[in-house]
Design an enzyme around this catalytic site. Structure first.
Site: not given
Ligand code: FEO
Length: 395
Positions: A24, A80, A82, A145, A164, A191, A224
């Site tokens: 994104h 989110e 993902d 976030h 995240d 990140y 991640h």
């Protein structure tokens, strides 16, 4: 990739997205991973899922450890897609009535995404869930976030599942910090700069809160990238440092150009800064990705932006970058605008206004040059460079 044991009975069952190059609007030149975790206990627990298109791989990974139908419940640390994109598939397999533990905002957000009436079990900040020999503790991390974000901590294993936070967009065969070393830090920094920067004050408060709770931490498992097991304090300390947004005596001259005139101005400003002993760098907006520029913005004290005037406005890439940077709310910067124009020349004023709205200290009304800069115009650029150098904090 096969499941990896993170601690006894706790497995990484995530997937590696080797080929994603645009997340994104964030350039993921080395792909990413979507980390999900399985805790084998009396009540088998799945923490987060993966992007929808990787659902088969997630299920395959789980099957290598246990029949998915034996999973007792899912912890959703973050809505989110993902991380929750495969939730519908998972629930279909494990049983639609199985509990989903999430924050209150998580229940709201998951309902809005899936329009499914699942057995949501909203948890409180500090709430606990006994799953056998282990106890999970939930920590609300609102706006880190998303409003629904939370962490899950396993006291017995001293493991924090941090959603995240502390992640990196990095696809590799390595799963742990000790397997990659310091090479991971630029990915973690990028990140942070592109995802967590606006929430810097909240991060500092959270670290203070966690320190106050005296949580012992052996491992941090983000959603991640690699898992921090060798030295979790390294990434926590880096987050504290980045959140303070301390700037160096460093200036970025970020610009785009139509016929090289704005570029000539950018290079002259950079030359002048260099002559003043300032670390300066021109960053052409069609040569650098916005997410890489933002990573450099993190510790720069001067952000100088140039644009030609196009159809009475900004050059499109400059508008794109300013919009992106404004949302990320960098602090403690001085700013200035410059650019060439043909007949109206609004761009410089528009940039200055944007920089002021970002609470930058705009140290010059803005430098405009009609068409192609001559020697006198370049001299004005040099003077602007010197003025910027003098305005920089002496760090
Ligand atoms: Fe990795 Fe906010 O999702």
């Amino acid at each position: 990739m096969k499941p990896i044991e993170v601690a006894q009975g706790i497995y990484w069952v995530g997937v590696i997205d080797w080929n994603i190059r645009d997340f994104h609007g964030y350039s993921t030149k080395q792909g990413t991973t979507y980390n999900a975790y399985l805790i084998m206990d009396e009540k088998i627990t799945l923490i987060d899922t993966v992007k929808r298109e990787f659902a088969d791989e997630l299920i395959h990974n789980i099957i290598q450890i246990v029949d998915p139908k034996r999973i007792a419940h899912v912890i959703s640390n973050h809505t989110e897609m993902d991380h929750s994109g495969s939730l519908a598939r998972v629930m279909h397999i494990i049983g639609e009535d199985k509990p989903i533990y999430c924050s209150k905002m998580g229940r709201k957000n998951l309902s809005r995404h899936f329009r499914q009436i699942w057995n949501y079990k909203p948890v409180q900040d500090g709430g606990e869930l006994r799953i056998g020999k282990r106890t999970l503790t939930f920590l609300e991390t609102r706006m880190l976030h998303w409003p629904d974000s939370m962490f899950t901590y396993v006291e017995e294993d001293k493991i924090l599942f941090s959603s995240d936070a502390f992640g990196q967009h990095y696809a590799g065969v390595e799963r742990f910090d000790d397997q990659i070393g310091d090479e991971i830090m630029p990915h973690a920094r990028k990140y942070f700069s592109n995802i967590l920067l606006p929430y810097s004050p909240l991060i500092l408060k959270l670290v203070e809160k966690v320190n106050g709770m005296g949580l012992a931490l052996d491992v941090i498992c983000p959603d991640h990238g690699i898992i921090w097991r060798q030295d979790p304090s390294k990434i926590i300390n880096a987050y504290v440092e980045w959140s303070h947004q301390k700037s160096k005596r460093r200036v970025l001259v970020i610009y785009d150009t139509m016929w090289h005139s704005t570029e000539m101005m950018a290079n002259a400003i950079v030359d002048a800064l260099a002559q003043e002993g300032v670390e300066a760098k021109p960053m052409h907006l069609r040569s650098w990705h916005r997410s890489d520029i933002i990573t450099e913005v993190l510790d720069a004290s001067g952000i100088i932006v140039g644009s030609p005037t196009m159809n009475n406005g900004l050059f499109p890439t400059v508008g794109d970058f300013l919009t992106y940077m404004k949302g990320l709310r960098p602090r403690n910067k001085i700013g200035a605008a410059f650019g060439s124009y043909g007949w109206s020349g609004e761009a410089v004023k528009l940039i200055s206004r944007e920089l002021e709205e970002m609470k930058f200290d705009v140290i010059d009304p803005g430098l405009r040059v009609q068409y192609v800069p001559d020697e006198k115009d370049l001299e004005r650029c040099y003077r602007l460079g010197k003025k910027i150098a003098q305005a920089l904090p002496g760090v």
